[in-house]
Design an enzyme around this catalytic site. Structure first.
Site, short mmCIF file in Angstrom:
data_model
loop_
_atom_site.label_atom_id
_atom_site.label_comp_id
_atom_site.label_asym_id
_atom_site.label_seq_id
_atom_site.Cartn_x
_atom_site.Cartn_y
_atom_site.Cartn_z
N ASN A 23 -3.95 80.60 36.57
CA ASN A 23 -4.18 80.91 38.64
C ASN A 23 -5.12 81.81 38.89
O ASN A 23 -5.73 81.33 40.26
CB ASN A 23 -3.01 80.29 39.30
CG ASN A 23 -2.07 79.40 39.06
OD1 ASN A 23 -2.64 78.55 38.14
ND2 ASN A 23 -0.89 78.93 39.38
N ARG A 92 -4.45 69.88 38.72
CA ARG A 92 -4.61 70.79 40.89
C ARG A 92 -6.31 71.14 41.53
O ARG A 92 -6.48 71.38 42.34
CB ARG A 92 -3.63 70.99 41.03
CG ARG A 92 -3.54 71.89 41.92
CD ARG A 92 -3.26 70.90 43.50
NE ARG A 92 -2.95 71.06 44.95
CZ ARG A 92 -3.14 70.58 46.06
NH1 ARG A 92 -2.95 69.30 45.43
NH2 ARG A 92 -2.68 70.38 46.83
N CYS A 116 0.24 69.01 38.33
CA CYS A 116 1.98 68.29 38.51
C CYS A 116 2.51 68.46 39.51
O CYS A 116 2.45 68.28 40.85
CB CYS A 116 3.09 70.07 37.97
SG CYS A 116 2.56 70.91 36.57
N ARG A 121 1.53 66.81 47.23
CA ARG A 121 0.56 67.80 47.40
C ARG A 121 -1.02 68.39 48.38
O ARG A 121 -1.60 67.04 47.32
CB ARG A 121 0.31 68.49 46.08
CG ARG A 121 2.00 69.12 44.83
CD ARG A 121 1.40 69.42 43.93
NE ARG A 121 0.35 70.53 44.01
CZ ARG A 121 0.75 71.51 43.10
NH1 ARG A 121 0.52 70.89 41.32
NH2 ARG A 121 -0.74 72.51 42.76
N PRO A 122 -0.17 67.79 49.20
CA PRO A 122 -2.06 67.19 50.61
C PRO A 122 -3.39 68.58 50.38
O PRO A 122 -2.93 69.55 49.05
CB PRO A 122 -1.32 67.68 52.17
CG PRO A 122 -0.07 68.67 51.23
CD PRO A 122 0.15 68.15 50.30
N ILE A 123 -3.89 68.19 50.87
CA ILE A 123 -5.26 68.83 50.72
C ILE A 123 -5.88 68.62 52.16
O ILE A 123 -6.81 68.70 52.17
CB ILE A 123 -5.99 68.63 49.64
CG1 ILE A 123 -6.43 66.84 50.47
CG2 ILE A 123 -5.85 68.25 48.62
CD1 ILE A 123 -8.32 66.57 49.79
N ASP A 124 -4.36 68.86 53.16
CA ASP A 124 -5.45 68.69 54.97
C ASP A 124 -6.07 70.09 55.09
O ASP A 124 -7.10 70.19 55.53
CB ASP A 124 -4.32 68.05 56.25
CG ASP A 124 -2.93 69.18 55.35
OD1 ASP A 124 -2.37 69.36 54.18
OD2 ASP A 124 -2.50 69.96 56.87
N ASP A 298 6.37 79.06 41.22
CA ASP A 298 6.21 79.15 39.30
C ASP A 298 7.72 79.45 38.33
O ASP A 298 7.22 79.25 37.04
CB ASP A 298 4.80 79.44 39.09
CG ASP A 298 3.86 78.77 39.80
OD1 ASP A 298 4.12 77.46 40.40
OD2 ASP A 298 2.35 79.20 39.69
N1 EPU Z 1 -0.36 72.68 51.58
C1 EPU Z 1 -0.30 71.93 52.76
N2 EPU Z 1 -1.73 71.55 52.84
C2 EPU Z 1 -2.39 72.31 52.28
C3 EPU Z 1 -2.18 72.39 50.56
C4 EPU Z 1 -1.01 72.94 50.86
O1 EPU Z 1 0.10 71.00 53.30
O2 EPU Z 1 -4.40 71.90 51.97
C5 EPU Z 1 1.28 73.22 51.73
C6 EPU Z 1 1.64 72.90 50.17
O3 EPU Z 1 2.68 71.44 50.12
C7 EPU Z 1 2.75 73.58 49.73
C8 EPU Z 1 2.26 75.29 50.04
O4 EPU Z 1 1.84 74.49 51.25
O5 EPU Z 1 4.36 73.31 50.62
C9 EPU Z 1 1.16 76.01 49.51
O6 EPU Z 1 0.57 75.37 48.78
P1 EPU Z 1 -0.56 75.72 47.89
O7 EPU Z 1 -1.65 75.94 48.56
O8 EPU Z 1 -0.20 77.34 48.40
O9 EPU Z 1 0.13 75.53 45.89
P2 EPU Z 1 -1.68 74.82 45.29
O10 EPU Z 1 -2.97 75.78 45.97
O11 EPU Z 1 -1.69 73.78 45.34
C10 EPU Z 1 -1.31 76.83 43.51
C11 EPU Z 1 -0.90 76.75 41.90
C12 EPU Z 1 0.43 76.44 41.71
C13 EPU Z 1 2.17 77.14 42.33
C14 EPU Z 1 1.97 76.86 43.92
C15 EPU Z 1 2.26 77.57 44.86
C16 EPU Z 1 -3.11 76.42 41.44
C17 EPU Z 1 -4.07 76.34 40.31
N3 EPU Z 1 -2.07 76.26 42.01
O12 EPU Z 1 -0.62 75.71 44.02
O13 EPU Z 1 0.41 76.76 40.73
O14 EPU Z 1 3.26 76.66 42.46
O15 EPU Z 1 -0.09 77.79 44.20
O16 EPU Z 1 2.18 79.51 44.10
O17 EPU Z 1 -3.04 77.68 41.73
C18 EPU Z 1 1.68 75.77 38.51
O18 EPU Z 1 1.13 76.82 37.85
O19 EPU Z 1 2.41 75.16 37.58
C19 EPU Z 1 1.32 75.52 39.51
C20 EPU Z 1 1.87 74.42 40.70
#
Ligand code: EPU
Length: 409
Positions: A23, A92, A116, A121-124, A298
């Site tokens: 990550n 992702r 995963c 997993r939104p991107i807003d 994680d």
């Molecule tokens: N969220 C939103 N809107 C967004 C982005 C996130 O509502 O636009 C919410 C998500 O729904 C969640 C929270 O914010 O409830 C945190 O999500 P985050 O954006 O931090 O997660 P991510 O960037 O999608 C990364 C890691 C994940 C890890 C999470 C939390 C990477 C590539 N992925 O995901 O890693 O679980 O941070 O630490 O860096 C893994 O390595 O197995 C993995 C899933």
């Protein structure tokens, strides 16, 4: 389909040096797109997600050379092209193409974003960051006529949105202030790379201040993978063994190591390594996964087998509230659990060998750990999920005494 054949019940003992953090490596690779030069990235893990990221930036014209765990990425002659949806849907981190392409080409296309699928997993917030800097979204196309520094006040910490914000702000015109940012070590690792490429980034307790500049090639050594470290530490504890892990910043593991201590595990920590020794019997503990410096989401699937082997306990995940699908795979090994409104309760369980399949990366590693702890022969399918984030787990676990092999079906 590749599956692992495991003969469990053998204590794992020895020493492991973990590889570069998945990550941290992924944002750094996508951030090379906003630089104009040759970047040198050391300690890059040889894992599935990194291979996909390299193909995606290669498709934009990056020239990539790999020698062992060092990769050079030459981004002097990039050209926009629509992203290959099959590749973007595999990881992702392909969401980082949004910030990277907007900053470099003034345009990004939203193709499927993978990773995963344990939760919605939104991107807003990624798009919010882009719009704060002047971008507009029209269907699946995001465009900006030059990004301009601004305030980005996230409603909650998000690793991915903070990464995209940093990538864009590093080259935007003027100053950007990012609040409620994610504090995970991989965010700081990305900033270190961007600074090496010429960016101006300053962290305070409340905000990240970024002054945009033209960036040239940078140089970075990817930090050690704290989730890989936690996974092998758990495997040793689950099998009644003793393990030293090197190559990771032990401070990043503080919340996980205090969980192990709660279970009665003997933990010895120095700056450069951590050693754990399993007790005669594991106690009871509770896990609440939360953004850094909280217990990493994680690692909560990785913690579950330890609770089942010991006196049980509960898990709440405040990052991904529904990240408990892996428990149905663990139940095949005799892990007893109950889902609750806020998470899951794990009961003390007698483990038995079984045949199951990984459905995601960390849940898959939890299956491997459980199979290693259950005396007898088990199989864990879906190795491709596990190989997305762990470099050659068969060699690593075998070096600790595990009986594990990889078979193609
Ligand atoms: N969220 C939103 N809107 C967004 C982005 C996130 O509502 O636009 C919410 C998500 O729904 C969640 C929270 O914010 O409830 C945190 O999500 P985050 O954006 O931090 O997660 P991510 O960037 O999608 C990364 C890691 C994940 C890890 C999470 C939390 C990477 C590539 N992925 O995901 O890693 O679980 O941070 O630490 O860096 C893994 O390595 O197995 C993995 C899933």
């Amino acid at each position: 389909m590749i599956h692992y054949k495991i003969r469990g019940g053998i204590p794992l003992c020895g020493s492991v040096t973990v590889g570069g953090s998945k990550n941290a490596a992924l944002p750094i690779l996508f951030a090379t797109v906003v630089t104009n030069g040759v970047s040198v990235i050391r300690n890059l893990p040889d894992i599935g997600d990194v291979a996909v990221a390299l193909r995606l930036i290669g498709n934009l014209g990056a020239r990539i050379e790999r020698s062992g765990s060092t990769v050079t990425v030459d981004t002097r002659q990039l050209e926009f092209s629509s992203p290959d949806g099959t590749l973007t849907s595999a990881i992702r981190a392909s969401s980082y193409l949004i910030g990277a392409c907007l900053a470099r080409f003034g345009r990004a296309e939203l193709a499927g974003i993978g990773g995963c699928s344990f939760a919605d997993r939104p991107i807003d917030m990624h798009l919010y960051a882009a719009s704060c800097l002047g971008a507009s979204v029209d269907g699946a196309t995001v465009t900006a006529d030059g990004l301009r520094g601004s305030r980005i006040d996230f409603r909650q910490p998000s690793v991915g949105a903070t990464v995209n914000a940093l990538i864009m702000a590093s080259v935007a015109d003027g100053e950007t202030v990012i609040t409620s940012y994610a504090r995970e070590p991989h965010v700081a690792a990305l900033a270190d790379y961007l600074v090496s490429a010429g960016a101006s980034i300053r962290f305070t307790d409340t905000a990240i201040y970024v002054r945009g500049r033209a960036l040239s090639g940078g140089e970075v050594t990817v930090i050690g993978d704290m989730i890989e470290a936690g996974s092998y530490l758990s495997a040793a504890v689950a099998t009644g063994g003793c393990l030293t892990v090197r190559g990771v910043c032990t401070d990043d593991l503080t919340s996980f190591l205090s969980f192990l201590t709660d279970l009665g595990v003997y933990v010895s920590i120095s700056d450069s390594y951590v050693t754990v020794t399993a007790p005669h019997s594991l106690g009871r503990a509770h896990v609440t996964a939360a953004p850094y410096p909280g217990f990493p989401s994680d690692l909560q699937p990785i913690a579950a087998p330890l609770l089942a082997l010991g006196g049980g306990g509960s898990i709440i995940d405040s990052v991904w509230r529904s990240r408990f699908g892996y428990l149905s795979a663990l139940s095949a090994f005799g892990v007893r659990y109950r889902l609750t409104e806020s998470g899951a309760v794990i009961y003390p369980s007698t483990l038995i060998p079984s045949h199951t399949a990984a459905t995601d990366l960390r849940g898959g590693m939890a299956c491997i750990i459980t199979a290693l702890a259950a005396s007898g022969e088990s199989t864990v399918g879906g190795a491709e999920h596990i190989l997305r984030g762990y470099e050659d787990p068969v060699s690593t676990l075998s070096s600790l005494g595990a009986s594990i092999s990889c078979e193609q079906r």
